[in-house]
Structure formats: C-alpha cells, structure tokens
Design a protein around this motif. Structure first.
Motif, PDB file in Angstrom:
ATOM      1  N   GLU A   1      36.875  26.801  39.866  1.00  0.00           N
ATOM      2  CA  GLU A   1      37.805  26.842  40.994  1.00  0.00           C
ATOM      3  C   GLU A   1      37.730  28.150  41.772  1.00  0.00           C
ATOM      4  OE1 GLU A   1      41.446  25.805  39.077  1.00  0.00           O
ATOM      5  OE2 GLU A   1      41.024  23.640  39.231  1.00  0.00           O
ATOM      6  N   LYS A   2      37.225  29.208  41.142  1.00  0.00           N
ATOM      7  CA  LYS A   2      37.123  30.497  41.827  1.00  0.00           C
ATOM      8  C   LYS A   2      35.801  30.655  42.568  1.00  0.00           C
ATOM      9  CE  LYS A   2      41.021  32.273  40.326  1.00  0.00           C
ATOM     10  NZ  LYS A   2      42.095  32.775  41.190  1.00  0.00           N
ATOM     11  N   LEU A   3      34.881  29.719  42.378  1.00  0.00           N
ATOM     12  CA  LEU A   3      33.604  29.823  43.080  1.00  0.00           C
ATOM     13  C   LEU A   3      33.851  29.653  44.579  1.00  0.00           C
ATOM     14  CD1 LEU A   3      31.214  27.780  40.736  1.00  0.00           C
ATOM     15  CD2 LEU A   3      31.391  30.256  40.958  1.00  0.00           C
ATOM     16  N   PRO A   4      33.076  30.186  45.491  1.00  0.00           N
ATOM     17  CA  PRO A   4      31.850  30.929  45.230  1.00  0.00           C
ATOM     18  C   PRO A   4      32.080  32.420  44.987  1.00  0.00           C
ATOM     19  CG  PRO A   4      32.100  30.616  47.573  1.00  0.00           C
ATOM     20  CD  PRO A   4      33.295  29.993  46.919  1.00  0.00           C
ATOM     21  N   ASP A   5      33.327  32.960  45.212  1.00  0.00           N
ATOM     22  CA  ASP A   5      33.397  34.400  44.947  1.00  0.00           C
ATOM     23  C   ASP A   5      34.247  34.721  43.724  1.00  0.00           C
ATOM     24  OD1 ASP A   5      34.601  34.561  48.292  1.00  0.00           O
ATOM     25  OD2 ASP A   5      35.558  33.667  46.541  1.00  0.00           O
ATOM     26  N   LEU A   6      33.662  34.388  42.619  1.00  0.00           N
ATOM     27  CA  LEU A   6      34.245  34.652  41.315  1.00  0.00           C
ATOM     28  C   LEU A   6      34.260  36.162  41.089  1.00  0.00           C
ATOM     29  CD1 LEU A   6      35.062  33.286  38.619  1.00  0.00           C
ATOM     30  CD2 LEU A   6      32.644  33.293  38.018  1.00  0.00           C
ATOM     31  N   GLN A   7      35.447  36.720  40.827  1.00  0.00           N
ATOM     32  CA  GLN A   7      35.515  38.173  40.603  1.00  0.00           C
ATOM     33  C   GLN A   7      35.567  38.481  39.107  1.00  0.00           C
ATOM     34  OE1 GLN A   7      37.027  40.713  43.348  1.00  0.00           O
ATOM     35  NE2 GLN A   7      38.614  39.308  44.093  1.00  0.00           N
ATOM     36  N   ASN A   8      35.206  39.694  38.779  1.00  0.00           N
ATOM     37  CA  ASN A   8      35.259  40.090  37.366  1.00  0.00           C
ATOM     38  C   ASN A   8      36.656  39.908  36.780  1.00  0.00           C
ATOM     39  OD1 ASN A   8      32.600  40.690  37.244  1.00  0.00           O
ATOM     40  ND2 ASN A   8      32.848  42.925  37.354  1.00  0.00           N
ATOM     41  N   SER A   9      37.675  40.202  37.584  1.00  0.00           N
ATOM     42  CA  SER A   9      39.037  40.064  37.066  1.00  0.00           C
ATOM     43  C   SER A   9      39.342  38.600  36.753  1.00  0.00           C
ATOM     44  CB  SER A   9      40.043  40.627  38.070  1.00  0.00           C
ATOM     45  OG  SER A   9      39.867  40.021  39.334  1.00  0.00           O
ATOM     46  N   ASP A  10      38.801  37.665  37.533  1.00  0.00           N
ATOM     47  CA  ASP A  10      38.994  36.231  37.222  1.00  0.00           C
ATOM     48  C   ASP A  10      38.364  35.909  35.877  1.00  0.00           C
ATOM     49  OD1 ASP A  10      40.087  35.850  39.784  1.00  0.00           O
ATOM     50  OD2 ASP A  10      38.077  35.569  40.645  1.00  0.00           O
ATOM     51  N   ILE A  11      37.155  36.400  35.699  1.00  0.00           N
ATOM     52  CA  ILE A  11      36.434  36.141  34.452  1.00  0.00           C
ATOM     53  C   ILE A  11      37.232  36.693  33.266  1.00  0.00           C
ATOM     54  CG2 ILE A  11      34.339  36.692  33.142  1.00  0.00           C
ATOM     55  CD1 ILE A  11      32.813  36.741  35.791  1.00  0.00           C
ATOM     56  N   TYR A  12      37.689  37.913  33.450  1.00  0.00           N
ATOM     57  CA  TYR A  12      38.433  38.565  32.356  1.00  0.00           C
ATOM     58  C   TYR A  12      39.640  37.735  31.947  1.00  0.00           C
ATOM     59  CZ  TYR A  12      41.049  42.113  29.808  1.00  0.00           C
ATOM     60  OH  TYR A  12      41.734  42.804  28.836  1.00  0.00           O
ATOM     61  N   HIS A  13      40.406  37.296  32.921  1.00  0.00           N
ATOM     62  CA  HIS A  13      41.639  36.589  32.585  1.00  0.00           C
ATOM     63  C   HIS A  13      41.392  35.202  31.993  1.00  0.00           C
ATOM     64  CE1 HIS A  13      44.205  39.766  33.865  1.00  0.00           C
ATOM     65  NE2 HIS A  13      43.582  39.834  35.021  1.00  0.00           N
ATOM     66  N   VAL A  14      40.245  34.618  32.296  1.00  0.00           N
ATOM     67  CA  VAL A  14      39.914  33.341  31.662  1.00  0.00           C
ATOM     68  C   VAL A  14      39.630  33.554  30.165  1.00  0.00           C
ATOM     69  CG1 VAL A  14      38.111  31.564  31.493  1.00  0.00           C
ATOM     70  CG2 VAL A  14      39.099  32.142  33.717  1.00  0.00           C
ATOM     71  N   PHE A  15      38.904  34.617  29.853  1.00  0.00           N
ATOM     72  CA  PHE A  15      38.410  34.757  28.478  1.00  0.00           C
ATOM     73  C   PHE A  15      39.266  35.603  27.543  1.00  0.00           C
ATOM     74  CE2 PHE A  15      34.331  33.820  30.709  1.00  0.00           C
ATOM     75  CZ  PHE A  15      34.017  32.677  30.005  1.00  0.00           C
ATOM     76  N   HIS A  16      40.051  36.535  28.103  1.00  0.00           N
ATOM     77  CA  HIS A  16      40.483  37.598  27.190  1.00  0.00           C
ATOM     78  C   HIS A  16      41.485  37.135  26.128  1.00  0.00           C
ATOM     79  CE1 HIS A  16      44.345  38.302  29.092  1.00  0.00           C
ATOM     80  NE2 HIS A  16      44.615  39.103  28.095  1.00  0.00           N
ATOM     81  N   HIS A  17      42.137  36.003  26.324  1.00  0.00           N
ATOM     82  CA  HIS A  17      43.058  35.536  25.277  1.00  0.00           C
ATOM     83  C   HIS A  17      42.391  34.506  24.360  1.00  0.00           C
ATOM     84  CE1 HIS A  17      43.329  32.682  28.572  1.00  0.00           C
ATOM     85  NE2 HIS A  17      43.604  31.788  27.647  1.00  0.00           N
ATOM     86  N   LEU A  18      41.106  34.220  24.562  1.00  0.00           N
ATOM     87  CA  LEU A  18      40.446  33.195  23.739  1.00  0.00           C
ATOM     88  C   LEU A  18      39.735  33.806  22.540  1.00  0.00           C
ATOM     89  CD1 LEU A  18      38.852  30.944  26.515  1.00  0.00           C
ATOM     90  CD2 LEU A  18      40.892  30.465  25.136  1.00  0.00           C
ATOM     91  N   PRO A  19      39.729  33.091  21.399  1.00  0.00           N
ATOM     92  CA  PRO A  19      38.994  33.595  20.225  1.00  0.00           C
ATOM     93  C   PRO A  19      37.496  33.689  20.534  1.00  0.00           C
ATOM     94  CG  PRO A  19      40.291  31.631  19.657  1.00  0.00           C
ATOM     95  CD  PRO A  19      40.367  31.796  21.137  1.00  0.00           C
ATOM     96  N   ILE A  20      36.846  34.636  19.931  1.00  0.00           N
ATOM     97  CA  ILE A  20      35.419  34.852  20.188  1.00  0.00           C
ATOM     98  C   ILE A  20      34.591  33.602  19.847  1.00  0.00           C
ATOM     99  CG2 ILE A  20      35.039  35.981  17.929  1.00  0.00           C
ATOM    100  CD1 ILE A  20      33.244  36.855  21.190  1.00  0.00           C
ATOM    101  N   GLU A  21      34.993  32.885  18.802  1.00  0.00           N
ATOM    102  CA  GLU A  21      34.250  31.672  18.410  1.00  0.00           C
ATOM    103  C   GLU A  21      34.309  30.621  19.518  1.00  0.00           C
ATOM    104  OE1 GLU A  21      36.523  33.133  16.517  1.00  0.00           O
ATOM    105  OE2 GLU A  21      35.437  33.830  14.744  1.00  0.00           O
ATOM    106  N   THR A  22      35.473  30.527  20.160  1.00  0.00           N
ATOM    107  CA  THR A  22      35.642  29.554  21.239  1.00  0.00           C
ATOM    108  C   THR A  22      34.724  29.902  22.408  1.00  0.00           C
ATOM    109  OG1 THR A  22      37.927  29.212  20.594  1.00  0.00           O
ATOM    110  CG2 THR A  22      37.348  28.626  22.852  1.00  0.00           C
TER     111      THR A  22
END
Ligand code: CTP
Length: 439
Positions: free
Chosen positions: A332-353
């Motif tokens: 949904e953030k494409l085409p200008d996906l920012q690093n902060s978007d990426i961070y907030h998607v991943f940072h609460h997820l377990p590393i295995e996920t």
C-alpha cells in the motif's frame, strides 16, 4: 571376537580431556562400590563413527544407580536430580556439564499378574530394550576393562555396514516413535534401514501405531527433525513409508514443500552470515514450511494436537498472517515506500516470522524491505530521550511518545543524523503542534 575390542585409544584421541578424566573416575567409583559401569547409546555410536562431537554421556550401572549418582556428585561437588520411580538420576557438575545415570534393569514379574518391579539386571538386558543395534553398544568404564566394548547385537558390524536395524520384531510396538528415529538416523548418517526393519515400520503404520501416538510425542520428533540438517530428506522418506500421512493425512506431497524449504535454507544462510549473534528458533521456520499448505482450521487443529506452546503459537500465527501483516501494508505504500514505513511494519514482529515471510514471498519489494530492515533499520534509535525533551521545557505526557516516534522516523529516513538535528526537529514540531492550538 568383536566383543574384545577396546576403545581406550579412540577415547583419548576423540574426547576432550575433562570428559575422559570424568569417565575414568566414574569407572573408579564403580570399582569402589563394587558395580560394573558402562557408557552407552548415542555417545558410543558417535564415538565409533567419529561423528560430530556428542557429549551426551549416558551411564548405566549394574547396581544401585541412585546410590552411585549420589556418591559421584559428592566426589565432584555436583548437584544430583533423582527420579526414584525409574531408578535414574542426572548429575549436574559445577560447570554445567551433565550426565545421565541409569540402573541396568529389566522388567521382572515377581508373581503372575503382579506389577512389574524394577530389579537389578545385566547390561545385556538393558541394551536389549533399546531401539537399534547401533544404539545398543556399551563401553565398560571400570579400571581393569576401561574402554572395552560390549556388543551383543552386532552394533559394530551395522555401524561399519551403515545399517539401521532393530533388535527384535516388537521394537516399534514398544515405542512407535522409533519409526521417526530410524528415518532420522538413516538420513543423518547416510545409512539405510534394513529390509526387516523397514517392513516393521510399514506394519506399524498399517496397524495405526503411528496415528495413535500422542501429539506431544510426535511434536518432540518433529522438533528434532526440523532442528537437524536435511529436513527435506527426512520428510521425503517419511512420506515414502507413509509415516507422514499417518501423522497428518492433510499434509501435501513433499514436492509442494520443496521450494519453501529451499528458500528457508537460503534465507537462514544469508541471515547467519550477517547477523549470527541473534538467536533464531530455526526449527520454527521449517515447521511453518511444513504446515504452510494446510488451511487455517487444519493448521489450528494440528497445532492443538501437537500441544504447541503459546510462545511458539504466536510466532506461527504471525507468520501465517504474513500477507496481512507484511505484504499488504508494504504494498500500500508503493511506489514511495520509506524506511520508516518498513520499520513500523517489521519492528513488532518476531524474527522467525520475518525470515519465514522472506522465504515465502514471491515479491521482490518484500524481500528488499526485509533485507533493508534487518541490515540497516532494526537497531536505529533516536539519540535524544525523554530527558532532553524535559530539558527543552516540555512537560512529560502522551506528546513525548509522539515526538520521539517522529524523531525516530526522521532518523530512519535520513532526515536527521545528529543529536542537534534531532533537537532542532523537536523544536519545529512543537511549534507546529502548539501554534494552531493557541490561535
Ligand atoms: N532410545 C531407545 N528408544 C527411544 C529413544 C532412545 O531405545 N525411543 C535409547 C537409544 O539407545 C539411544 C538412547 O536411548 O541411543 C539415548 O536416546 P537419545 O538421547 O534420544 O538419542 P541418541 O541416540 O543419543 O540420539 P541423538 O544423537 O539424536 O541425541
């Protein structure tokens, strides 16, 4: 005769000195107490195979194992955990090293229909109760015969000929999880299961012994399989012998798991090269690959049957929701996906996920996002903290959290790089927050 082989030299060569010292002392203690003592099982197998170091020391005592364990722990200032019911004990040394001590035993019926009571028995009977010939070898530890091999069932021959063979035809009736073990050892050591044993496994499947196993025991076997290399080899063989279908008939053909397993392996190799220090429960990734093609309801029931713990279940669920939690928000953030978007998607997820989804996705932008997150973003933090905000004259409250997140985002996106720039940013933000409120 094979019987008289002595492994003293091999032990000195292959084992760490402190282990040899301990084994010799165990033998000496046996002499003092008048017991014959042996080291048995996988330890002996791996020593003779010159396999990867295996320091799981299982000691069997012809005598009172508990008394022996207590005496041993006293000599070494070790702790001892006793399981009276099974006449076994674990001795835990001050440095954390552990050994298992068991009493050589056989089930023995005093009177017809009486409960079996455990009586002292010979090492031969103890070995006879074990799974495969290669695991039924013992090495004597008493001083006069230190290193002497006890091989009643042709274990050394089978090690040489690379054969997994049961000791008797009721082996899988006694313990159906041995079917998993046979396959696992076959793949691990590149052995083959002999034809008699193979037929017993097929028979155990047909008779429903495997499908009647408790989920907890099956889980334990799956956990070991997914923790070892060549998981896919083991699964293929399990499918061939229909053990897999007995575990869960809804599982797809192995062909459908192969791509994902290969990708998981690739992702793990990549991750370990870069970030080895953080522990990953790698087996969870393979387990996820294993159940990937099950529908949600089937997966849920299977996990319940296996009695998967909550801690693991959370990771499993997050990973199975990867499309919703990872792929769609990024898309949904494409085409200008920012690093902060990426961070907030991943940072609460377990590393295995995260790693599992990197292996599963077919979308390049997702793989790139995971790579960016793990290599560049994961540890980014603002330099300022709440105290700096107080120093600026702000009052602690919900605004603090918001400001710190905005500073973090600016950092992630490369808009600020120093503490001063962060403070400047805060000042600007406070002005824009406050001025509309005042006017
Ligand atoms: N054993 C058995 N039947 C089982 C499990 C174990 O007879 N279902 C016996 C085997 O003699 C085995 C020993 O108990 O060698 C120790 O078991 P375990 O530690 O589970 O296996 P290892 O053979 O040491 O294998 P691994 O290298 O996988 O730990």
């Amino acid at each position: 005769r094979a019987h008289t082989r002595n492994l003293r030299r091999l032990m000195d060569e292959r084992l760490p000195e402190h282990v040899v010292t301990l084994l010799r002392d165990i033998g000496d203690l046996g002499d003092e107490l008048g017991y014959a003592v042996y080291v048995v099982g996988g330890f002996v197998r791996d020593l003779i195979l010159r396999a990867e170091e295996n320091l799981d020391v299982d000691v069997v005592i012809e005598g009172d194992g508990i008394r022996f364990a207590k005496a041993l722990s006293k000599r070494w200032g070790a702790r001892v955990r006793i399981h009276r019911k099974f006449c076994t004990a674990v001795v835990i040394f001050p440095d954390g090293f552990k050994i298992d001590v068991a009493t050589a035993r056989t089930e023995h019926y005093e009177y017809p229909a009486a409960m079996p009571i455990i009586t002292l028995g010979s090492i031969r009977l103890d070995l006879l109760r074990r799974d495969f010939t290669v695991n039924a070898l013992a090495i004597r530890l008493n001083r006069r015969s230190f290193g002497k091999v006890y091989d009643y069932f042709g274990g050394q021959r089978d090690l040489k000929e690379k054969i997994i063979r049961v000791l008797h035809s009721l082996s899988f009736v006694e313990d159906p999880t041995r079917a998993f073990r046979a396959i696992r050892f076959e793949q691990r050591f590149h052995f083959r299961i002999d034809s008699f044993t193979l037929n017993l496994i097929k028979n155990a499947v047909k008779k429903g012994f495997i499908s009647k196993l408790s989920g907890k025991r099956v889980f334990n076997e799956l956990y070991i399989i997914f923790s070892e290399p060549n998981q896919i080899g083991v699964l293929e063989r399990m499918a061939e012998l229909r053990v897999l279908q007995a575990v869960n008939p809804n599982l797809p053909p192995i062909d459908e798991m192969r791509r994902l397993f290969r990708n998981i392996r690739g992702v793990m190799a990549w991750y370990e090269l870069l970030y080895r220090e953080e522990p990953v429960e790698e087996w969870i990734l393979y387990f996820l690959g294993f159940i990937d093609k099950l529908h949600d309801q089937q997966a849920k029931e299977f996990c319940e049957y296996l009695k998967i713990t909550n801690h693991v279940m959370q990771k499993v669920q997050a990973a199975r929701n990867g499309y919703k939690l990872i792929e769609r928000p990024l898309y949904e953030k494409l085409p200008d996906l920012q690093n902060s978007d990426i961070y907030h998607v991943f940072h609460h997820l377990p590393i295995e996920t995260i790693l599992f989804w990197m292996a599963k996705t077919r979308q390049e932008f997702v793989k790139k996002a995971v790579s960016t997150y793990l290599s560049k973003l994961r540890d980014v933090k603002p330099e300022i903290s709440g105290n700096d905000l107080i120093a600026l004259g702000l009052r602690p409250g919900p605004l603090f959290q918001k400001l710190l997140v905005q500073v973090l985002d600016a950092r992630l996106n490369g808009e600020v790089a120093t503490k001063d720039q962060e403070l400047e940013l805060v000042k600007r933000l406070v002005l824009t927050v406050e001025s509309p409120g005042k006017s």
